[in-house]
Design a protein around this motif. Structure first.
Motif, mmCIF file in Angstrom:
data_model
loop_
_atom_site.group_PDB
_atom_site.id
_atom_site.type_symbol
_atom_site.label_atom_id
_atom_site.label_comp_id
_atom_site.label_asym_id
_atom_site.label_seq_id
_atom_site.Cartn_x
_atom_site.Cartn_y
_atom_site.Cartn_z
ATOM 1 N N LEU A 94 24.639 -58.473 0.853
ATOM 2 C CA LEU A 94 24.828 -57.063 0.907
ATOM 3 C C LEU A 94 25.873 -56.660 -0.435
ATOM 4 C CD1 LEU A 94 25.864 -57.224 4.830
ATOM 5 C CD2 LEU A 94 23.508 -56.872 3.745
ATOM 6 N N ARG A 95 25.374 -54.933 -0.569
ATOM 7 C CA ARG A 95 26.396 -54.215 -1.590
ATOM 8 C C ARG A 95 27.674 -53.722 -0.785
ATOM 9 N NH1 ARG A 95 26.705 -49.092 -4.347
ATOM 10 N NH2 ARG A 95 25.520 -48.117 -2.828
ATOM 11 N N VAL A 96 28.834 -53.893 -1.158
ATOM 12 C CA VAL A 96 30.006 -53.444 -0.716
ATOM 13 C C VAL A 96 30.151 -52.226 -1.355
ATOM 14 C CG1 VAL A 96 32.147 -53.920 -0.391
ATOM 15 C CG2 VAL A 96 30.875 -55.834 -0.021
ATOM 16 N N THR A 97 30.116 -51.024 -0.799
ATOM 17 C CA THR A 97 30.379 -50.132 -1.485
ATOM 18 C C THR A 97 31.613 -49.225 -1.448
ATOM 19 O OG1 THR A 97 29.905 -48.620 0.503
ATOM 20 C CG2 THR A 97 27.927 -49.110 -0.859
ATOM 21 N N ALA A 98 32.531 -49.772 -0.511
ATOM 22 C CA ALA A 98 33.913 -49.217 -0.651
ATOM 23 C C ALA A 98 34.878 -50.381 0.397
ATOM 24 C CB ALA A 98 34.110 -47.789 0.027
ATOM 25 N N ARG A 99 36.007 -50.462 -0.120
ATOM 26 C CA ARG A 99 36.984 -51.002 0.577
ATOM 27 C C ARG A 99 38.471 -50.112 0.888
ATOM 28 N NH1 ARG A 99 35.149 -55.133 -2.492
ATOM 29 N NH2 ARG A 99 34.372 -57.312 -1.725
ATOM 30 N N LEU A 100 38.467 -49.738 2.081
ATOM 31 C CA LEU A 100 39.358 -48.524 2.281
ATOM 32 C C LEU A 100 40.557 -49.004 3.256
ATOM 33 C CD1 LEU A 100 36.843 -45.882 3.108
ATOM 34 C CD2 LEU A 100 37.840 -46.342 0.923
ATOM 35 N N ASN A 101 41.839 -48.592 2.899
ATOM 36 C CA ASN A 101 42.960 -48.814 3.824
ATOM 37 C C ASN A 101 43.347 -47.902 4.831
ATOM 38 O OD1 ASN A 101 43.538 -51.625 2.766
ATOM 39 N ND2 ASN A 101 44.430 -50.876 0.811
ATOM 40 N N TRP A 102 43.667 -48.338 5.904
ATOM 41 C CA TRP A 102 44.333 -47.256 6.880
ATOM 42 C C TRP A 102 45.770 -47.625 6.851
ATOM 43 C CZ3 TRP A 102 40.863 -44.175 10.095
ATOM 44 C CH2 TRP A 102 41.592 -43.465 10.925
ATOM 45 N N ALA A 127 34.888 -39.593 4.851
ATOM 46 C CA ALA A 127 34.413 -39.150 3.753
ATOM 47 C C ALA A 127 34.243 -39.936 2.752
ATOM 48 C CB ALA A 127 35.293 -37.850 3.236
ATOM 49 N N ALA A 128 35.185 -40.896 2.482
ATOM 50 C CA ALA A 128 35.198 -41.937 1.348
ATOM 51 C C ALA A 128 33.989 -42.834 1.719
ATOM 52 C CB ALA A 128 36.562 -42.523 1.330
ATOM 53 N N ALA A 129 34.053 -43.496 3.050
ATOM 54 C CA ALA A 129 32.972 -44.213 3.382
ATOM 55 C C ALA A 129 31.637 -43.647 2.992
ATOM 56 C CB ALA A 129 32.970 -44.606 4.954
ATOM 57 N N SER A 131 30.668 -41.066 1.234
ATOM 58 C CA SER A 131 30.353 -40.667 -0.169
ATOM 59 C C SER A 131 30.010 -41.990 -1.118
ATOM 60 C CB SER A 131 31.626 -39.904 -0.807
ATOM 61 O OG SER A 131 32.717 -40.664 -0.896
ATOM 62 N N SER A 132 30.251 -43.157 -0.442
ATOM 63 C CA SER A 132 30.284 -44.300 -1.278
ATOM 64 C C SER A 132 29.019 -44.664 -1.200
ATOM 65 C CB SER A 132 31.217 -45.464 -0.661
ATOM 66 O OG SER A 132 30.609 -45.845 0.656
ATOM 67 N N GLY A 133 28.239 -44.255 -0.018
ATOM 68 C CA GLY A 133 26.712 -44.963 -0.096
ATOM 69 C C GLY A 133 26.548 -45.609 1.168
ATOM 70 N N ALA A 134 27.421 -46.109 1.774
ATOM 71 C CA ALA A 134 27.488 -47.037 2.847
ATOM 72 C C ALA A 134 26.387 -46.412 4.050
ATOM 73 C CB ALA A 134 28.897 -47.397 3.443
ATOM 74 N N THR A 135 25.710 -47.366 4.585
ATOM 75 C CA THR A 135 25.198 -47.081 5.908
ATOM 76 C C THR A 135 25.471 -47.568 6.963
ATOM 77 O OG1 THR A 135 23.515 -48.829 5.567
ATOM 78 C CG2 THR A 135 22.906 -46.749 4.497
ATOM 79 N N ALA A 136 26.448 -48.507 6.851
ATOM 80 C CA ALA A 136 27.202 -49.268 7.845
ATOM 81 C C ALA A 136 28.750 -49.275 7.495
ATOM 82 C CB ALA A 136 26.621 -50.455 8.191
ATOM 83 N N LEU A 137 29.561 -49.339 8.597
ATOM 84 C CA LEU A 137 31.163 -49.448 8.343
ATOM 85 C C LEU A 137 31.520 -50.628 9.373
ATOM 86 C CD1 LEU A 137 33.533 -48.415 6.806
ATOM 87 C CD2 LEU A 137 33.636 -46.664 8.631
ATOM 88 N N VAL A 138 32.476 -51.434 8.879
ATOM 89 C CA VAL A 138 33.245 -52.507 9.698
ATOM 90 C C VAL A 138 34.601 -51.898 9.499
ATOM 91 C CG1 VAL A 138 33.862 -54.907 10.014
ATOM 92 C CG2 VAL A 138 31.561 -54.291 9.225
ATOM 93 N N CYS A 139 35.093 -51.690 10.828
ATOM 94 C CA CYS A 139 36.567 -51.196 10.870
ATOM 95 C C CYS A 139 37.711 -51.985 11.685
ATOM 96 C CB CYS A 139 36.429 -49.584 11.266
ATOM 97 S SG CYS A 139 37.984 -48.918 11.816
ATOM 98 N N PHE A 140 38.516 -52.207 11.127
ATOM 99 C CA PHE A 140 39.722 -52.983 12.037
ATOM 100 C C PHE A 140 40.807 -52.095 11.800
ATOM 101 C CE2 PHE A 140 43.779 -55.176 12.662
ATOM 102 C CZ PHE A 140 43.515 -55.934 13.444
ATOM 103 N N GLY A 141 41.093 -51.521 13.283
ATOM 104 C CA GLY A 141 40.589 -51.806 14.431
ATOM 105 C C GLY A 141 40.127 -51.107 15.320
ATOM 106 N N ASP A 142 40.078 -51.166 16.824
ATOM 107 C CA ASP A 142 39.745 -49.769 17.683
ATOM 108 C C ASP A 142 40.072 -48.457 17.673
ATOM 109 O OD1 ASP A 142 37.752 -51.758 18.506
ATOM 110 O OD2 ASP A 142 38.955 -51.863 20.634
ATOM 111 N N MET A 143 41.537 -48.440 17.365
ATOM 112 C CA MET A 143 42.295 -46.977 17.139
ATOM 113 C C MET A 143 41.551 -46.544 16.172
ATOM 114 S SD MET A 143 46.120 -47.715 18.391
ATOM 115 C CE MET A 143 46.358 -49.018 17.019
#
Length: 232
Positions: A94-102, A127-129, A131-143
């Motif tokens: 898979l191509r990782v398009t972005a790694r974002l910090n919350w 918006a960052a996710a 615009s990166s071209g991602a079609t799917a996002l994994v997010c930690f955590g539920d909030m």
């Protein structure tokens, strides 16, 4: 003692581990693994790296090739989630398009209340996710996942049509307007095994040390575009 949160993620972990080892009674860490190969602390923890791989494998099976990650900054489970995401993406091609910090936000009303009051942050992360071209996002955590769902509604981004979303923790993912597919830790089993490990140490002081990792389950819901199979 069972220690479910022996220290903040930004504390000096090795110094904290040395302090724990001076305790005059047995202890077991729950959801906090030892700090290094020289740390003999017994633990029962969630395999967050394995959980991230489960999420990616499911998304890959749905046809996604471009994926992004959002992790809670400085949260201890984020390290395992990020490592598993990187290794899993490579293994699955898979191509990782972005790694974002919350970023963590402190406040007297509690973390959840303050987080929910920060729509500009959720809007910027979404918006960052996108615009990166991602079609799917994994997010930690539920909030964070809940906040991103709200941001998507504000921005007119379809979940899962434009962006599939998988969260982690599974605390209240099922109650969202679009129920969140979630990596679900075995919380009850973690506590039971932690107590079992502690009782064993009391009964057998010279027994071998236990380092136990539990693989979480992937609970499939609507936010990734695939629903759980109906019971037969």
């Amino acid at each position: 003692m069972l220690l479910t949160h022996p220290g903040p993620a930004d504390a000096a972990p090795r110094a904290h581990a040395r302090l724990l080892r001076t305790l005059p009674l047995p202890y077991v860490l729950v959801e906090r693994a030892p700090t290094g190969i020289d740390d003999p602390s017994e633990h029962v923890s969630t395999d967050h790296a394995g959980g991230a791989y489960l999420a990616l494998a499911h998304l890959a099976a749905l046809g996604h090739r471009d994926v992004a990650l959002v992790c809670r900054q400085k949260a201890a489970p984020s390290r395992g989630t990020a490592a598993g995401f990187t290794q899993g993406a490579a293994a699955l091609g898979l191509r990782v398009t972005a790694r974002l910090n919350w970023p963590l936000i402190a406040g007297h009303d509690g973390f959840e209340a303050v987080l929910a009051a920060q729509p500009p942050l959720a809007d910027a992360v979404l918006a960052a996710a996108v615009s990166s071209g991602a079609t799917a996002l994994v997010c930690f955590g539920d909030m964070e996942g809940s906040a991103l769902l709200a941001a998507a509604r504000r921005a007119g981004v379809s979940i899962p049509g434009d962006l599939a979303l998988v969260s982690c923790e599974d605390r209240h993912a099922a109650t969202e307007p679009i129920p969140l597919t979630s990596v679900a830790p075995e919380k009850f089993r973690l506590g039971a095994l932690g107590l079992e490990t502690l009782l064993r140490r009391l009964e057998e002081p010279d027994a071998e040390l236990r380092h136990i990792w539990l693989r979480p389950r992937l609970t499939v819901r609507a936010s990734c575009g695939a629903r759980a199979a109906s019971p037969s």
